[in-house]
Write a protein that holds these residues in place. Structure first.
Motif: not given
Length: 148
Positions: A22-36
């Protein structure tokens, strides 16, 4: 930290790895597709500067990826990782409060009820991080020993 505290059950290990994923997913999201979406979480009392908000989102994304890797790996650092991750969840809680108080629609949370449920889930994440790593048992034992 004594080795006896580093022993965790199979279910704890599975849930630690799930939290790590979950943390990996959230972290990758921060940097890419969930940034906004994550930028909307940054409390305006911290900053209103969009570039600094973006920096906060990117930096926290990197931190979350590191937590994800450490949680999945486990090993002799898992108790420390659990404690620091629990602290991290406490530190990012103002972002969730900001979303609720300012009625910010993001992550599919478009009602006060949904945002309030998210707030209630934060303590679950804290306990999850501590329990799944054996840190909760370690901290309880440490407190008992200090009271003797």
């Amino acid at each position: 930290m004594e080795k006896k505290f580093n022993k965790t059950s199979t279910i704890q290990n599975i849930l630690r790895i799930v939290l790590g994923a979950f943390m990996l997913y959230a972290g990758i999201g921060h940097l890419t597709f969930l940034r906004t979406e994550f930028q909307a979480q940054v409390p305006t009392w911290i900053t209103t500067d969009e570039a600094f908000m973006d920096f906060i989102v990117l930096a926290s994304g990197v931190v979350e990826i590191i937590f994800g890797v450490l949680m999945i790996y486990g090993g002799r650092l898992k108790i420390k990782t659990g404690i620091v991750l629990a602290i991290f969840y406490i530190l990012i809680f103002p972002g969730n409060i900001n979303q609720y108080v300012n009625e910010i629609d993001s992550f599919g949370l478009n009602t006060d009820k949904q945002r309030l449920i998210r707030l209630a889930f934060q303590p679950v994440l804290i306990i999850w991080a501590l329990w799944s790593t054996g840190a909760l048992k370690y901290l309880i034992s440490k407190k008992k020993n200090s009271n003797k």
